[in-house]
Design an enzyme around this catalytic site. Structure first.
Site, mmCIF file in Angstrom:
data_model
loop_
_atom_site.group_PDB
_atom_site.id
_atom_site.type_symbol
_atom_site.label_atom_id
_atom_site.label_comp_id
_atom_site.label_asym_id
_atom_site.label_seq_id
_atom_site.Cartn_x
_atom_site.Cartn_y
_atom_site.Cartn_z
ATOM 1 N NE ARG A 196 -70.506 -5.654 -43.983
ATOM 2 C CZ ARG A 196 -69.525 -5.209 -43.115
ATOM 3 N NH1 ARG A 196 -68.748 -6.122 -43.009
ATOM 4 N NH2 ARG A 196 -69.447 -4.148 -42.509
ATOM 5 C CE LYS A 247 -62.998 -4.987 -40.702
ATOM 6 N NZ LYS A 247 -64.106 -5.270 -41.650
ATOM 7 C CD GLU A 263 -66.829 4.951 -37.776
ATOM 8 O OE1 GLU A 263 -66.143 5.078 -36.753
ATOM 9 O OE2 GLU A 263 -67.747 3.943 -37.991
#
Length: 808
Positions: free
Chosen positions: A512, A522, A277
């Protein structure tokens, strides 16, 4: 025979499974799995053996229940009759039958071809089996005679199965055992002895100062991680089963017509997509967001690139770089440019660069078609109402409005006749499902915002859930790969493509990467940066690509690390950071030229060399430098003042110490042996100010210790001054994310700055990004903070390698 909950029903199922000959352990394990229980019960009912059958037939029925291809369910009763009538009576025949039916799918079953494919009616005479046994033994005789009774009989049976797949397995085993005894005779005591392990040859001695030992690649890293993915031609099987709250099951798969059309359009090539994105997503001010985004691209992105681009490259196909620009308010040109630059730096090349907005017209037309088919409706609930209704599993009051009404309202949305926030288009999925991602997801919303790529043509924009699967299909993507958190979206993905009758890519989710001694979320990374625990998003201690890049880690090493870890669905596995460091050392050991730097200089005065004298010696850039290759050497001045590491001198010598001490000799690498003759101490009689030594110009002495060093380039002139930053693990614990006080686990020694190191003159020409091996110290890279007055070096990794083959 329906399966219900409750102990009495489980007891009935257990009794039924025992009747068909399953052993009790298998039967009990089966009833613990509701799906297998339902399948096996249905198979027994279809086969008409609820009163029981032989163990052989029962075991075959169990295989059918667990392995039958869901895209060929109409043909299952036919297969079961072949099993019950013992026309298919071996596992080899059944495996062949299941493979044939998976390929046939929903097409008409050709019984003649089916029987040929799975050996129905084929009886292999014992003479033919004996002949084949003789042939196999003759081909492998030498190996059998060498190994004798340690021969792997399973391999011999495998060769037999390839040549005589329909032969009776028991007869084959008896004949192979008999042949082995005939060939080898009676078993001896030597046959029962364990084979002696061969002693490994000692490797030749290597000059430790010259190079770093690099362990062999762990065997799992030699495997091709892309072998797990099917070829495009195999994409006719059921991708997933969507379970609806009314008990029905949607088994999603491509029809032969859809698959053939796709294969023709894609040329049979593997096509993947990497769909970032292009937005800042952390809304804390444009300037900071832009800076964050540029640096916050992390290890997960490297992993995704390796999987998406790597699979396509491995199969000779292509990977789209598709910008998922469905949110017009967030898309920024600088984000797009940075993503393209990062992909190029990582060594990948897109097959084609596309945007979801390229398909806005097609997506709109398909949304209209979805309404026409009764699978979407215009809704007027607010976001809070939608959330409340989802939590209560309640249908929207507008869910069952007439199709014609939704078509008109959707057209009004497109024309800008409805206010923003007053209407959405929602997919009519299953509000009572156990899967939250089937709760009538939003397909379109109104936004009166021009689009950076599509202009001001649209005021309605598709959602991610509506657009990404359709664009995958329109671009003929063969493998749609994503991380495990998207697994619950798979049902919605296939539901939508099925509802529109579109080609369905193969979807696969992977876990992941979780690397030790750091945090990957994050939120935690953001806190480390904003609270200044680290020096920004590109701090070399962080697992962001910007941080790794600044630390001197190369894309090749990152990709090798991801490849070695593999592509797995095992979530939560913690990978040791030392495994990454192993790959970094592997590359830098080959690519980084050697040089000499002294971190903590201790002055050594050579008393038998004139102060005005300077001798130039040749130092190797590479351990295997050839004498006739001038480019493999650099010049180092040797003068009467040299500097060694403080840690390479002791006042008290010992047997296992190879540094310098009073009265002891060492070799200055590439130069001469020196012998300590005097030590100059400070007034405290402890602090060493300088060493006095004599050098041996003839090099007749042969001390064991070899030291790195740096000399004054001319009388009174200091060597090249450097700042060296020694980076280590950011956290002390392997998994700090699990700790309540994770910030309290920060390693106080994760960054040590040495402001006044000395280097050889050739380092003056180094530029930002240049990598070196500082002999005996580690691998270092020139940092962006360097100035014309002073170079700054970051340590990438040490020379020591603690990673082992068995380590994760």
């Amino acid at each position: 025979m329906p399966v219900k909950d409750g102990n009495s029903d489980k007891d009935k199922c257990l009794e039924l499974f025992l009747k068909i000959g399953l052993d009790e352990r298998t039967a009990r394990n089966t009833i613990a799995n509701n799906k297998v229980t339902a399948n096996l019960t249905a198979v027994i009912d279809e086969a008409g053996v609820t009163d029981g059958c032989s163990r052989t037939i029962g075991n075959l029925l169990y295989t059918v229940a667990t392995k039958y291809p869901a895209n060929a369910l109409p043909h299952r009763p036919t297969l079961l009759q072949y099993v019950v009538l013992s026309k298919i009576k071996t596992t080899a025949q059944l495996d062949a039958a299941l493979s044939f039916l998976a390929t046939t799918g929903l097409e008409t079953l050709d019984l003649k071809k089916f029987e040929e494919a799975c050996g129905v009616g084929v009886e292999v005479p014992i003479e033919k089996i004996k002949q084949t046994v003789n042939e196999v033994f003759e081909e492998h005789k030498a190996k059998i005679m060498e190994l004798r009774y340690r021969t792997n009989v399973g391999e011999l049976l495998g060769h037999m199965r390839k040549r005589q797949p329909w032969a009776d397995a028991k007869v084959v085993k008896q004949l192979v055992d008999a042949k082995l005894s005939e060939l080898l005779g009676e078993r001896t005591a030597a046959d029962d002895e364990k084979p002696s392990k061969k002693k490994k040859e000692k490797p030749p001695k290597v000059d430790k100062a010259a190079s770093v030992s690099t362990p062999e690649s762990p065997p799992e890293e030699d495997l091709n991680p892309y072998m797990i993915f099917p070829s495009p031609e195999e994409n006719f099987k059921v991708h997933t089963e969507v379970l609806f709250s009314n008990g029905s099951i949607l088994r999603c798969s491509n029809t032969k017509e859809l698959l053939d059309r796709h294969l023709k359009a894609a040329g049979g090539s593997v096509l993947t997509r990497f769909p970032p994105e292009p937005n800042g997503y952390l809304h804390i001010g444009h300037a900071k967001v832009c800076n964050m985004f540029h640096n916050m691209i992390d290890f997960f992105i490297a992993q995704a690139m390796f999987i998406d681009f790597g699979l396509a490259k491995d199969r000779g196909g292509g990977c789209y770089l598709r910008f998922d620009d469905t949110n017009p308010e967030a898309e920024k040109k600088e984000y797009i440019d940075h993503i393209e630059e990062i992909i190029q730096w990582m060594g990948w090349e897109p097959f084609k660069i596309t945007y979801t907005s390229d398909y806005f017209q097609e997506l709109y037309e398909l949304a209209v078609e979805l309404i026409r088919r009764g699978h979407a409706y215009v809704d007027h609930q607010t976001p809070d109402e939608i959330k409340e209704y989802r939590e209560k599993k309640m249908n929207s009051p507008w869910r069952d409005r007439p199709i014609s009404e939704s078509l008109k309202l959707f057209e009004d949305m497109r024309r800008g006749l409805i206010e923003e926030g007053k209407a959405t288009l929602r997919m009519k999925q299953d509000m009572q499902s156990d899967n939250y991602n089937m709760y009538d997801l939003i397909a379109y919303r109104i936004k009166f915002t021009p689009h950076p790529h599509a202009g001001d043509r649209w005021c309605i924009y598709p959602s991610y859930d509506f657009a990404h699967c359709i664009v995958d299909s329109l671009e003929n993507v063969t493998h749609s790969l994503c991380t495990l958190e998207f697994e619950t979206r798979r049902a919605s993905y296939y539901w939508l493509l099925h509802a529109l009758g579109l080609y369905q890519p193969y979807v696969w989710e992977y876990s992941r990467l979780n690397v030790s001694n750091t945090v990957m979320s994050k939120r935690k990374l953001n806190r480390l940066v904003t609270e200044k625990w680290v020096d920004g998003w590109d701090d070399p201690r962080l697992m962001t690509l910007a941080g790794l890049r600044r630390r001197g880690v190369t894309p090749t090493a990152i990709n090798a690390f991801v490849r070695g870890v593999g592509i797995t669905r095992s979530d939560g596995t913690l990978i040791s950071v030392e495994r990454l460091e192993y790959h970094v050392r592997e590359e830098l050991n080959r690519e980084a030229p050697r040089t000499m730097v002294v971190l903590h200089p201790l002055k050594v005065v050579i008393t038998n060399l004139e102060a005005s004298s300077k001798i130039e010696v040749d130092a190797k850039k590479w351990p295997d430098a050839k004498a006739d290759d001038a480019s493999a050497f650099y010049k180092v001045p040797f003068s009467n003042v040299v500097y060694i590491e403080h840690s390479d001198f002791r006042m008290q010598d010992s047997k296992d110490y190879y540094g310098l001490a009073p009265g002891k000799s060492v070799i200055l690498r590439y130069a001469f042996p020196i012998k300590c003759t005097e030590v100059v101490l400070a007034d405290d009689n402890k602090t060493i100010l300088e060493i006095r030594a004599e050098y041996d110009p003839s090099k007749t002495t042969k001390p064991k210790g070899v030291l790195h060093w740096v000399a004054q380039p001319s009388p009174g002139a200091d060597p090249v001054k450097l700042e060296v930053r020694l980076f280590d693990k950011l956290f002390l614990s392997e998994n700090p994310a699990e700790l309540d006080n994770w910030l309290g686990d920060l390693n106080p020694q994760s960054k040590v700055v040495i402001p006044n190191a000395y280097g050889v003159p050739s380092l003056q020409d180094a530029t930002v990004g240049d990598r070196f091996q500082f002999e005996r110290l580690g691998y270092f890279v020139v940092d962006q903070d360097s100035t014309p007055e002073k170079l700054v070096f970051n340590r990438t990794v040490t020379l020591r390698d603690s990673y082992t083959k068995g380590g994760k």
